[in-house]
Design an enzyme around this catalytic site. Structure first.
Site, short mmCIF file in Angstrom:
data_model
loop_
_atom_site.label_atom_id
_atom_site.label_comp_id
_atom_site.label_asym_id
_atom_site.label_seq_id
_atom_site.Cartn_x
_atom_site.Cartn_y
_atom_site.Cartn_z
N ASN A 89 -5.73 9.10 -10.91
CA ASN A 89 -4.85 10.06 -10.26
C ASN A 89 -3.83 10.58 -11.27
OD1 ASN A 89 -5.84 9.91 -7.50
ND2 ASN A 89 -4.96 7.85 -7.45
N ARG A 116 -2.24 10.04 -1.66
CA ARG A 116 -1.74 8.88 -2.40
C ARG A 116 -2.14 9.02 -3.86
NH1 ARG A 116 -4.84 3.17 -1.67
NH2 ARG A 116 -6.40 4.50 -2.64
N CYS A 132 -8.86 17.68 -0.22
CA CYS A 132 -9.21 16.27 -0.47
C CYS A 132 -10.57 16.01 0.15
CB CYS A 132 -8.15 15.35 0.12
SG CYS A 132 -8.56 13.59 -0.05
N ASN A 167 -3.94 7.58 2.22
CA ASN A 167 -3.87 9.03 2.22
C ASN A 167 -3.67 9.47 3.67
OD1 ASN A 167 -4.89 9.70 -0.69
ND2 ASN A 167 -6.35 8.22 0.10
N CYS A 202 -13.07 9.80 -5.16
CA CYS A 202 -12.49 11.11 -4.90
C CYS A 202 -13.64 12.06 -4.62
CB CYS A 202 -11.65 11.59 -6.08
SG CYS A 202 -11.05 13.29 -5.93
N GLY A 203 -13.70 12.60 -3.41
CA GLY A 203 -14.82 13.46 -3.03
C GLY A 203 -14.91 14.73 -3.83
#
Length: 270
Positions: A66, A200, A209, A181, A75-76
């Protein structure tokens, strides 16, 4: 050290992607480097950094950070960007699989810069959980789609204070120790939602997201609010599509390469 990278975007989530299959950039796996190159206005600016590594079992492996330097299991939007990068760079074919901390992710390159990924199986679904945030009581839902997500159904997300409420829920004692999140959704049709997300690790609202869209679609289907496939209009103005059946989740959306360049030392040593 000059570092070749690609800037990728997935529905408004942007990432710095670096090929580290030869291992020469291991020294960059640190909070200082990540925070500095992700700083908007001071350096490249991004929501995260993805390092592509060799894998002994599938096409490749990633290390995902991140923008605050923390490690994320999944993470999509980043997954689609990593997949398209791997295809462009001949690291993998149109159908591929790669390792993440959340498990093996399968991906398929589609037309028009889109990528369809099969996420890890969702778990820890909990509906209608009562919590207190910002001094008010809320009915909230949660599920893990590779990373933990909370979902709050709203009448009008345009008027929702995503930052304040999202931050309070993110650190809420009910989601300790690692936090969560937070997704805010508004039903707009039989199979459509609007969504805004407090992430987050980014510690603020992002334009999209992917795992949050997956979590929100699952919750909305389970609550009988929509039918699948679910089309989610993100804060960045682009749509992600979630397919959910028999606890299997597919996420489809763009994964664009914006540019390829070199990071100079001044980009991360300041």
């Amino acid at each position: 050290m000059n570092i070749t990278f690609s800037k990728m975007s997935g529905n408004g989530n942007d990432f710095i992607v670096i090929d580290n299959r030869d291992g020469k950039y291991i020294s960059l796996y640190n909070k200082n480097f990540i925070e500095k190159v992700c700083a908007r206005g001071l350096s490249v600016g991004a929501d995260g950094v993805i390092f592509i590594e060799k894998s002994d079992t599938v096409d490749f492996k990633w290390q995902f950070f991140n923008s605050d330097g923390s490690v994320a299991e999944m993470c999509g939007n980043g997954a689609r960007c990593a997949a398209r990068y791997a295809f462009i760079e001949n690291i993998a074919g149109k159908s591929m699989a790669f390792e993440t901390l959340a498990g093996i992710i399968k991906a398929e390159i589609m037309e028009n810069n889109e990528v369809k990924t099969m996420l890890t199986s969702p778990h820890s679904l909990e509906l209608d959980k009562k919590i207190t945030a910002c001094g008010k009581k809320y009915n909230i839902h949660s599920v893990n789609t590779g990373v933990p997500h909370a979902v709050l159904v709203c009448d009008n997300i345009a008027e929702t204070d995503v930052f304040s409420l999202g931050r309070d829920i993110r650190y809420n004692k009910d989601f300790a120790v690692n936090g969560t999140n937070v997704n805010f959704i508004e039903v707009t049709g039989e199979n459509s939602l609007k969504i805004r997300t407090y992430e987050r690790g980014v510690e603020g609202e992002t334009l999209a997201c992917g795992t949050g869209c997956a979590a929100s679609a699952i919750v909305a289907i389970k609550k009988g609010l929509v039918k699948g496939p679910v089309h989610l209009l993100t804060y960045g103005g682009k749509t992600l599509t979630v397919y959910y059946d028999d606890n299997t989740v597919y996420l489809q959306g763009e994964g664009r390469r914006i540019y390829t360049a070199e990071l100079k030392e001044e980009a991360y040593n300041y």
